[in-house]
Write a protein that holds these residues in place. Sequence first.
Motif, PDB file in Angstrom:
ATOM      1  N   GLY A 102       0.819  -1.210   0.000  1.00  0.00           N
ATOM      2  CA  GLY A 102       0.000   0.000   0.000  1.00  0.00           C
ATOM      3  C   GLY A 102       0.852   1.259   0.000  1.00  0.00           C
ATOM      4  N   LEU A 103       1.972   1.235   0.744  1.00  0.00           N
ATOM      5  CA  LEU A 103       2.893   2.380   0.757  1.00  0.00           C
ATOM      6  C   LEU A 103       3.536   2.591  -0.602  1.00  0.00           C
ATOM      7  N   ILE A 104       3.928   1.501  -1.242  1.00  0.00           N
ATOM      8  CA  ILE A 104       4.532   1.599  -2.579  1.00  0.00           C
ATOM      9  C   ILE A 104       3.514   2.154  -3.574  1.00  0.00           C
ATOM     10  N   ALA A 105       2.264   1.719  -3.439  1.00  0.00           N
ATOM     11  CA  ALA A 105       1.211   2.152  -4.366  1.00  0.00           C
ATOM     12  C   ALA A 105       0.958   3.654  -4.279  1.00  0.00           C
ATOM     13  N   VAL A 106       1.237   4.252  -3.123  1.00  0.00           N
ATOM     14  CA  VAL A 106       1.066   5.704  -2.974  1.00  0.00           C
ATOM     15  C   VAL A 106       1.866   6.455  -4.036  1.00  0.00           C
ATOM     16  N   HIS A 107       3.027   5.925  -4.384  1.00  0.00           N
ATOM     17  CA  HIS A 107       3.930   6.591  -5.324  1.00  0.00           C
ATOM     18  C   HIS A 107       3.667   6.196  -6.776  1.00  0.00           C
TER      19      HIS A 107
END
Length: 532
Positions: A300-305
Amino acid sequence: MNWIILTSFLFFTGIVGLLSWYKSRKNKIKTLNGFFFADRSLGFLLVGGGLLFTNINTATIIGENELAYTHNMSVMAWGMTSVLAMLLVSEFLMPMYLKLGISTTPDYLTARYGPGIGKLVSCIFLVSYIINLLPSVLYSGAVAFNGLFHFGDVWKTDYWTTIWILIWIMGTIGCLYSLLGGLKAISTSDTLLGFGIFAGGLLLPFFGLRYLGQGSIMQGLHILLNNHREHLNSIGTAADPIPFSTLFTGMLLVNLYYWGTEQYIVQQLLASRDLKSSQKGIAVACLGKLISPLLLNLPGLIAVHIFTHLDNTAEVFPKLDSLVSPPFIAGYIAAIIFGAALTTFNAGLNSSSTLFILNIYKPWAEKNGRISNERHMVRAARLFEIMICLLAMFIAPFIIFVKNGFYTYVQMVNGFFNVPIFTIMFIGLVTKRVPAKAASIGLAFFITTYALTQTVFDLHIHFLHILATLFVITCGLMLLIGKFYPMAQPYGLQINTLVDIKPWKSRHIYSCILLLLMVLMFILFSPLVLAK
């Protein structure tokens, strides 16, 4: 549809199914003990794997990654604080459960308060599973698979119809697996998938960071750690789904209920061959929870970018997987998602039939002179599983209409059932004379008041704080009733030991290590370190 992903998915799913069948093929399911408790023969790895992967389901994977994408790492508190709750259960509740030789957690309430409370709580459990646990697992699994394989495009159907079809496919497969394999097959597949989840937890972030860094993992990590740093913060504010203050109020109570009272979780522990295996298994599950953010939050954190906007944020995990992973690996992760959905669904079905048969149907049959043999009881359990499976498949598609995030919805609805049950369990443990009347009134008061705060009166207070407040008030109410209307005879434990209850000698050392790691995880994802 990418056929390489589909072939890889079928390959890995087939391996797990084949190995589960091979390991459990000699376990002839002719008795309730075999069907519900694997003849109380599970070692610590099967116990730990069963606990971990029954807990880490598609609702968790989809929901936590969604909240990490839309908010921040505060959602990881559900998993991290589970470590403390599990260790408390390991030290205090499991020795008592195994001494009593109980089969379900309502068995303890029956012994403590009488059969009326035991049956009432069994019914509350069943309602919870039918309207929340089983539908949420099916729905989140359907969302994940549509995001991975785009079945709607292949079948030329709208989103609503596609979700319906996938839910019914998954529900049918899960029901057949539970009916044919029992708890032994469920625990075996849980353990195999538990190892798979660690591998998947490393693979998806690896490919995600490589994609983010345009081929360079280190560059991807640099972007993750230096851009949108507010998403790295696990210390939630009042504006976040999980404010940090809730860790010390309602969340602790919810986790104590979940790991120490929830039937489909406790049943994994009751099936252990001895107390030592149970406590070791809990430690294994704790370690798994500490590693689980790799799969539950980091994508989910990676998807933010990567994704600036998503129409349905619940699809963030499957969309990331299909975008960044090579097709073969995407299929492997899809197999993990599928297994996560089915193992929790299967465990929920198995525990539902356990509650119904042992706490409702069997006492009714004996009271009315209809004592049946074990084969008849197993057949009745299977018929009941089919019935509740159908109900869950009808309810699941309507979760699409919930607001404020799928995972928050699941936890909020759980509040109608979890902490009220834990409250009467807690009072039963710490007192000897509080009567059944107090438990009945306590349950009614708690559930009714909580329902009013969530559906009628908006108090602008987080639901976890409301649960903690109602816990304190209900405890006080029950103690007051116990003071004026105490039991004539104080409750005493009735020992009925079925397995060896010698504890694990090294448990305290490992408990301290696990608690230290839990605290370090919160420090790492805080303004002190990564979220500066």
